[in-house]
Scaffold this active site. Structure first.
Site, PDB file in Angstrom:
ATOM      1  N   CYS A 153       0.842  -1.200   0.000  1.00 12.50           N
ATOM      2  CA  CYS A 153       0.000   0.000   0.000  1.00 12.50           C
ATOM      3  C   CYS A 153       0.876   1.247   0.000  1.00 12.50           C
ATOM      4  O   CYS A 153       1.741   1.409   0.862  1.00 12.50           O
ATOM      5  CB  CYS A 153      -0.895  -0.019   1.233  1.00 12.50           C
ATOM      6  SG  CYS A 153      -1.707   1.566   1.512  1.00 12.50           S
TER       7      CYS A 153
ATOM      8  N   SER B 138      -8.514   4.748  -5.591  1.00 17.52           N
ATOM      9  CA  SER B 138      -7.471   3.823  -6.009  1.00 17.52           C
ATOM     10  C   SER B 138      -6.962   2.935  -4.882  1.00 17.52           C
ATOM     11  O   SER B 138      -6.204   2.014  -5.123  1.00 17.52           O
ATOM     12  CB  SER B 138      -6.309   4.618  -6.593  1.00 17.52           C
ATOM     13  OG  SER B 138      -5.834   5.553  -5.631  1.00 17.52           O
TER      14      SER B 138
ATOM     15  N   HIS C 179      -8.271   7.384   3.649  1.00 19.07           N
ATOM     16  CA  HIS C 179      -7.615   8.646   3.279  1.00 19.07           C
ATOM     17  C   HIS C 179      -8.582   9.598   2.596  1.00 19.07           C
ATOM     18  O   HIS C 179      -9.652   9.201   2.143  1.00 19.07           O
ATOM     19  CB  HIS C 179      -6.426   8.378   2.349  1.00 19.07           C
ATOM     20  CG  HIS C 179      -6.837   7.932   0.968  1.00 19.07           C
ATOM     21  ND1 HIS C 179      -7.280   6.663   0.702  1.00 19.07           N
ATOM     22  CD2 HIS C 179      -6.887   8.594  -0.217  1.00 19.07           C
ATOM     23  CE1 HIS C 179      -7.579   6.553  -0.580  1.00 19.07           C
ATOM     24  NE2 HIS C 179      -7.361   7.716  -1.173  1.00 19.07           N
TER      25      HIS C 179
ATOM     26  N   GLN D 120      -8.540  13.763   0.455  1.00 18.49           N
ATOM     27  CA  GLN D 120      -7.696  14.671  -0.322  1.00 18.49           C
ATOM     28  C   GLN D 120      -8.103  16.120  -0.076  1.00 18.49           C
ATOM     29  O   GLN D 120      -9.224  16.398   0.367  1.00 18.49           O
ATOM     30  CB  GLN D 120      -7.843  14.382  -1.812  1.00 18.49           C
ATOM     31  CG  GLN D 120      -7.397  13.001  -2.239  1.00 18.49           C
ATOM     32  CD  GLN D 120      -7.254  12.918  -3.751  1.00 18.49           C
ATOM     33  OE1 GLN D 120      -6.628  13.775  -4.380  1.00 18.49           O
ATOM     34  NE2 GLN D 120      -7.840  11.898  -4.344  1.00 18.49           N
TER      35      GLN D 120
HETATM   36  P1  H2U Z   1      -8.057   8.367  -4.685  1.00 21.96           P
HETATM   37  O1  H2U Z   1      -8.170   7.799  -3.341  1.00 21.96           O
HETATM   38  O2  H2U Z   1      -9.255   9.217  -5.031  1.00 21.96           O
HETATM   39  O3  H2U Z   1      -7.794   7.324  -5.700  1.00 21.96           O
HETATM   40  O4  H2U Z   1      -6.799   9.332  -4.690  1.00 21.96           O
HETATM   41  C1  H2U Z   1      -5.542   8.968  -4.227  1.00 21.96           C
HETATM   42  C2  H2U Z   1      -4.576  10.083  -4.588  1.00 21.96           C
HETATM   43  O5  H2U Z   1      -3.259   9.714  -4.166  1.00 21.96           O
HETATM   44  C3  H2U Z   1      -4.499  10.355  -6.078  1.00 21.96           C
HETATM   45  O6  H2U Z   1      -4.844  11.698  -6.298  1.00 21.96           O
HETATM   46  C4  H2U Z   1      -2.316  10.169  -5.100  1.00 21.96           C
HETATM   47  C5  H2U Z   1      -3.032  10.089  -6.432  1.00 21.96           C
HETATM   48  O7  H2U Z   1      -2.542  11.087  -7.295  1.00 21.96           O
HETATM   49  N1  H2U Z   1      -1.116   9.333  -5.018  1.00 21.96           N
HETATM   50  C6  H2U Z   1       0.081   9.891  -4.610  1.00 21.96           C
HETATM   51  O8  H2U Z   1       0.143  11.095  -4.382  1.00 21.96           O
HETATM   52  N2  H2U Z   1       1.179   9.095  -4.458  1.00 21.96           N
HETATM   53  C7  H2U Z   1       1.194   7.757  -4.727  1.00 21.96           C
HETATM   54  O9  H2U Z   1       2.199   7.113  -4.530  1.00 21.96           O
HETATM   55  C8  H2U Z   1       0.001   7.114  -5.311  1.00 21.96           C
HETATM   56  C9  H2U Z   1      -1.261   7.932  -5.340  1.00 21.96           C
HETATM   57 ZN    ZN Z   2      -2.280   1.076   3.733  1.00 24.72          ZN
END
Ligand code: H2U
Ligand code: ZN
Length: 348
Positions: free
Chosen positions: A52, A163, A168, A170
């Protein structure tokens, strides 16, 4: 039509926050559902997943390594949609070719180091830490000269395009006020100018009185299915005291926000006994240092599920081309949520 009533006949309802209409067809929801209601497999996740990118100590896609955090952890999105150093400028050829440079800062917030948790399964005291991070980030980002709006949100569940199941959210902050908050900016301002009170303050007063669309409440917040809900189980959390943004909340109110976030999402999970997907986010006043007495802090929840853990509502066809439509009424949806147990199904 003589004898019209909104329980039985098709009608349109106005969303006063956006000025848009939704078509409600309650007569269709009366047909009995005979399809199976399948239970989702309970997805058991480890507290730490070595694969993860949000778990403590792991490497992210951008090559950075997460610290050994406990509780919350905030980092700048490695694939930010907005950048701080975008040059000013745009395209202004005619009214047909308009573009404007946009800058901003995007962050990711881990709600907990525990990969297996979700908001409804977290303790209120730990969700309160998430609210505190929202406050810190809102203040820090909002203070910047070039940031005029701070959008705090949570995308939950693979069907919402999320994803990663690690708990989490944002924050995207931008140099202009985005489309949805801009609509609410206008409608709330007009209402305030006409009535001298906030639209949502008057709205919850009426809803607390009517009770039929209430889902859960505590001393400081109420969660209900708005009269104008578009998604089947859409809800809105509204502060009982009119505040422009989360920085105006008292210590007790911040805990109240954490509490209602948990209470509402427990109801959601219990509805289909599944980890309920949604997009949720706070709407609050712009951060351009003007005063916005008309703004009333609230949090929208837009969940796609309709009938079971697998059957989602599609916003297609008529809804894309004409206007959104729903069958189950806001009152029926609220009753279903309200009647569910307040204890999470995994714990009962
Ligand atoms: P979601 O949970 O909506 O998928 O968004 C996760 C965000 O995490 C997504 O905007 C960021 C993606 O750009 N991300 C990172 O900043 N670093 C990572 O290593 C993977 C995902
Ligand atoms: Zn995790």
């Amino acid at each position: 039509m003589s004898g019209f009533n909104i329980e039985d006949y098709p009608h349109r309802r106005l969303n006063p926050l956006t000025g848009e209409w939704v078509l409600v067809s309650p007569h269709r929801a009366k047909r009995p559902w005979q399809g199976q209601v399948e239970k989702a497999v309970i997805d058991e996740r480890p507290s730490h997943d070595p694969n993860c990118y949000l778990c403590a100590g792991n490497e992210r896609a951008g090559g950075k390594t997460n610290p050994d955090y406990k509780g919350t952890f905030v980092f700048t999105n490695d694939f930010s949609a907005l950048l701080t150093d975008t040059p000013a400028g745009g395209v202004d050829e005619s009214s047909l070719f308009q573009a404007k440079s946009e800058s901003g800062i995007c962050k990711v917030i881990c709600f907990s180091e525990d990969h297996s948790l979700t908001i409804p399964e977290m303790e209120v005291a730990d969700i309160r830490k998430v609210v505190d991070v929202w406050c810190e980030q809102f203040e820090e980002l909002g203070k910047k000269d070039f940031i005029r709006y701070v959008q705090i949100f949570e995308n939950k569940g693979a069907i919402m395009g999320c994803s990663n199941p690690h708990p989490h959210g944002q924050i995207w902050s931008s140099s202009s006020v985005p489309v949805e908050p801009a609509k609410e900016n206008q409608t709330q301002k007009e209402y305030y100018e006409e009535h001298g009170t906030t639209m949502l303050g008057d709205y919850i007063k009426a809803e607390l009185d009517k009770k039929e669309r209430l889902v859960v409440q505590n001393e400081h917040f109420v969660a209900l299915v708005p009269f104008w809900a578009t998604w089947p189980f859409e809800t809105i959390i509204i502060s009982k005291r009119a505040v422009q943004d989360i920085l105006e909340l008292t210590d007790e109110e911040k805990t109240g926000l954490a509490d209602i976030y948990k209470q509402l999402t427990i109801k959601y999970d219990n509805l289909f006994e599944t980890s309920f997907a949604y997009s949720a986010g706070l709407h609050q006043a712009p951060t351009d240092s003007s005063d916005y007495p008309e703004w009333h802090l609230h949090m929208h929840f837009y969940p796609p599920l309709l009938r079971s853990a697998a059957v989602k509502k599609f916003m297609v066809g008529y809804e894309m081309l004409a206007t959104p439509q729903r069958d189950i009424t806001a009152e029926q949806a609220a009753k279903r949520l309200r009647d569910l147990p307040g204890i999470h199904y995994k714990k009962s």
